[in-house]
Design an enzyme around this catalytic site. Structure first.
Site, short mmCIF file in Angstrom:
data_model
loop_
_atom_site.label_atom_id
_atom_site.label_comp_id
_atom_site.label_asym_id
_atom_site.label_seq_id
_atom_site.Cartn_x
_atom_site.Cartn_y
_atom_site.Cartn_z
CG ASP A 179 -2.17 -0.80 1.06
OD1 ASP A 179 -2.34 -1.42 0.00
OD2 ASP A 179 -2.99 -0.83 2.00
CG HIS A 200 -4.93 6.18 2.63
ND1 HIS A 200 -3.90 5.35 2.97
CD2 HIS A 200 -4.67 7.39 3.22
CE1 HIS A 200 -3.03 6.02 3.73
NE2 HIS A 200 -3.48 7.25 3.89
#
Length: 315
Positions: A24, A145
């Site tokens: 990520d 996110h």
């Protein structure tokens, strides 16, 4: 080393688990980018998720092209500044400085009914557009996110945007073994329990929009300093057990995603999404994840457990 790992997994007879390991926050800063690329080249990850409002997003997209790294969109509504030019002036998603409200601030604003879902839609569409401009193609997958994509109301908008762009895969953060995990502090157990509830409530919305996700999600119990070979082994075995209890999406083989955050510590005042790097980004925990994932003992563990690495585009 990456080619050797890929050859090993291709030769694997009848893998028990197809595993996407997603790095990520690609694009957050140059040191994060370099750590993620190094991890990919070492065979430690198989997929990345791009923050298009990150300070090094263009560099990250170029690195993904150069190294042929499968890439998706890490949609961001909680950190930094909007991509949509109209929303950069003034909107419900930002504070008086023009920054998103933050992980918990976004959630508080949502609970108070202060967020405009039309503006959420505008920003998500702008981020998909920016992703295409940077990479030359639509995302292979799209997640949120800080797990904002499974929040009430937001999930509906998120699913609609994904459906409109025919983006097939997302992330549903419900991790087996989370509640019995003994090394997580109480405040994280509380936050993750709410993330899990929101994720479970999102399943019907995602299904109605034709969106898919792997059978099992992993990563909350193995983040930062909590990543180790024994903890990864526990997670993989729980994934296999949980996946086999249902009906695996790939026939007899269970599919899973492991969320990870490898990288080198950010320098102070360098990187981020507009406000500079956060504490986690500047800590050694990112580099710890990179070291563990790149270690040959993890490759041995995957082979032992008959796990084959893949990307979302392979599912």
């Amino acid at each position: 080393m990456k080619q050797a790992r890929q050859q090993e997994t291709r030769r694997m007879p009848q893998p028990r688990l197809l595993l996407v390991i997603t790095g990520d926050d690609f694009g957050y800063c140059s040191r994060r980018n370099q750590g993620i690329v190094d991890c990919f080249l070492a065979g430690g990850i198989s997929n990345v998720s791009l923050l298009v409002n990150g300070s090094a997003a263009k560099e990250a997209a170029d690195l993904a092209k150069r190294h042929e790294i499968p890439i998706g969109l890490h949609a961001n509504l909680s950190e930094g500044t909007p991509v949509c030019h109209i929303l950069q002036k003034s909107c419900s998603l930002t504070d008086h400085r023009g920054f998103f409200h933050g992980k918990m601030g976004f959630r508080r604003s949502l609970e108070r009914g202060q967020l405009c879902m039309k503006q959420v839609e505008m920003e998500l569409r702008a981020q998909v557009k920016r992703f295409v401009e940077l990479t030359g193609h639509l995302p292979n997958h799209m997640d949120g996110h800080q797990h904002v994509h499974v929040l009430p109301e937001v999930r509906d908008v998120f699913a609609q945007v994904m459906s409109d762009h025919r983006i097939r895969f997302t992330r549903v953060p419900v991790e087996p073994g989370l509640h019995s995990c003994q090394w997580l502090p109480e405040h994280l157990h509380t936050f993750y329990a709410q993330v899990e509830k929101d994720a479970l409530d999102s399943v019907a919305v995602f299904r109605q929009n034709g969106i898919r996700w792997p059978d099992v999600y992993l990563g909350l119990t193995t983040m930062g300093q909590n990543m180790s070979v024994p903890h990864l082994q526990r997670a993989l075995r729980l994934a296999l057990a949980a996946g086999q209890m249902g009906e695996p999406s790939s026939g007899a083989c269970v599919t899973a995603e492991l969320m990870v955050h490898p990288g080198y510590p950010s320098h102070p005042q360098e990187g981020g999404c507009g406000e500079g790097p956060d504490d986690f980004s500047q800590s050694l925990e990112r580099q710890h994840e990179l070291s563990v994932l790149s270690d040959p003992s993890v490759a041995a563990l995957l082979s032992q457990e008959k796990v084959q690495l893949c990307a979302f585009k392979d599912l």
